[in-house]
Write an enzyme that holds these catalytic residues in place. Structure first.
Site, short mmCIF file in Angstrom:
data_model
loop_
_atom_site.label_atom_id
_atom_site.label_comp_id
_atom_site.label_asym_id
_atom_site.label_seq_id
_atom_site.Cartn_x
_atom_site.Cartn_y
_atom_site.Cartn_z
N LYS A 156 -42.11 150.25 -5.38
CA LYS A 156 -41.61 150.57 -6.83
C LYS A 156 -41.14 151.79 -6.44
O LYS A 156 -41.18 153.37 -5.87
CB LYS A 156 -42.79 151.38 -7.76
CG LYS A 156 -42.44 151.63 -8.29
CD LYS A 156 -44.08 151.77 -10.34
CE LYS A 156 -43.40 152.55 -11.61
NZ LYS A 156 -42.41 153.57 -11.70
N ASP A 209 -38.07 155.28 -7.23
CA ASP A 209 -38.15 156.22 -8.32
C ASP A 209 -37.36 157.18 -8.12
O ASP A 209 -36.50 157.70 -7.73
CB ASP A 209 -39.77 157.27 -7.45
CG ASP A 209 -39.91 158.83 -8.07
OD1 ASP A 209 -39.04 158.07 -9.80
OD2 ASP A 209 -40.33 159.74 -8.07
N GLU A 265 -44.71 155.44 -4.79
CA GLU A 265 -45.20 155.42 -6.33
C GLU A 265 -46.28 154.58 -6.32
O GLU A 265 -47.27 154.55 -7.01
CB GLU A 265 -44.33 156.29 -7.25
CG GLU A 265 -44.18 156.02 -8.42
CD GLU A 265 -43.31 156.22 -9.68
OE1 GLU A 265 -43.27 156.39 -10.85
OE2 GLU A 265 -41.93 155.60 -9.09
#
Length: 336
Positions: free
Chosen positions: A44, A46, A185
């Site tokens: 994921k 950021d 994250e």
């Protein structure tokens, strides 16, 4: 019986007009990674979700909200022009990597010139994770595994401003554990047999190591150190109105503390955007949004253990957290 065509999508004559803009597919927050052979996983990222539109004679970069940010990403534009395509739409994330290869939202903002920094715009990297249109063909109707098969050879170079967001075939729980251990994250899980669908759905899922959302800055408390920031005062939306959700007093360096204090002092107002009385507080116009990482919500709807991660303007694609009646049970619908 007619024989099925062996031609690849790029070999077929162009039949689909190129969309001027595509509303992105958004991941649904879940507690655990889904299991099964039909799921693939990615890091994921950021950063800022963007779409790169490659057209004859030009490249456009659009944010999730439809804003044209082409001029902000010159290195991505230059590399996109060199891709072996005539027309294409790539979906992905613009990020800046730290010295350990992790995406850092604060560094990205500095590279975009939001605050003074040594981070240059050329440090911004675009990680492509989907291909929506290619040489006259709309690929959104194809399953993800087919879209990825066409995407991977286009952005196979591991260096440069346009790169491939690697897909991992692994046990979801283990991949999530390793991602969190490395300070990432979270992860994204995607169903490889599903077409591309705009909006939020179960075919893309996100699992975050910590909760993270966007909140409106409605004021600040000065630090006991002259010229520094003590605490940000934050708000979320509820029934169309801004509601105070507590403060954030960590996450910035001494330099950033001074810069934020100066920036917010220029936005001071005598009319608070929320119903709040706090001695010594300075209220500001609700035009900036703070990215905040936190552990949970208190019973009275306040953030617990909040830490500042970055700042953005409400005029870009920032989406402010929307409070719901079931927030106390852990409701969290952050739009990445």
């Amino acid at each position: 019986m007619a024989r099925a065509s062996s031609k690849k999508p790029r070999d077929l004559p162009p039949t689909d007009p190129m969309p001027a803009r595509v509303d992105p597919c958004l991941a649904t927050l879940v507690d655990k990674p889904p299991k099964g052979p039909d799921w693939a996983y990615e890091v994921k990222w950021d950063g800022y979700r963007i779409a790169v539109h490659i057209e004859p004679g030009r490249v456009r970069i659009l944010t999730r909200g439809g804003y044209d940010w082409t001029e902000r990403f010159p290195s991505i534009v230059d590399d996109a022009r060199r891709l072996a395509v005539k027309t294409a739409i790539l979906d992905g994330e613009a990020v800046v990597l730290d010295d350990k290869g992790r995406s850092d939202f604060g560094m990205l903002q500095r590279a975009l010139g939001r605050l003074p920094s040594a981070v240059e715009a050329g440090a911004i990297v675009f990680y492509a994770f989907d291909l929506l249109y290619l040489d006259g063909r709309d690929l959104r109707r194809l399953p993800l595994r087919e879209r990825r098969r066409l995407l991977e050879p286009l952005v196979a170079c591991p260096e440069g401003a346009v790169r491939l967001s690697e897909e991992v075939q692994a046990d979801g729980d283990e991949f999530f554990r390793v991602a969190c251990a490395h300070g990432i994250e979270g992860i994204i899980a995607k169903h490889v047999e599903k077409p591309y669908r705009s909006g939020r759905g179960e075919w893309w899922q996100k699992i975050t190591c910590k909760r993270r959302d966007s909140f409106v800055i409605v004021g600040f408390e000065p630090s006991t150190v002259p010229g520094h920031l003590g605490r940000l005062l934050l708000a979320a939306r509820k029934d169309g109105e801004l509601v105070y959700v507590g403060g954030c007093g960590t996450g910035w360096s001494n330099q950033l503390s001074r810069e934020l204090r100066k920036l917010l002092e220029g936005m001071a107002t005598k009319t608070p955007a929320v119903s709040l009385r706090r001695k010594g507080a300075v209220f500001v116009e609700p035009v900036l949004v703070a990215e905040v990482e936190y552990r949970a919500w208190t019973d009275d709807g306040k953030l617990r253990h909040a830490s500042f991660k970055g700042i953005r303007q409400r005029a870009d694609d920032a989406v402010v957290f929307e409070m719901a009646d079931n927030i106390r049970s852990g409701f969290d619908d952050r739009i990445e």
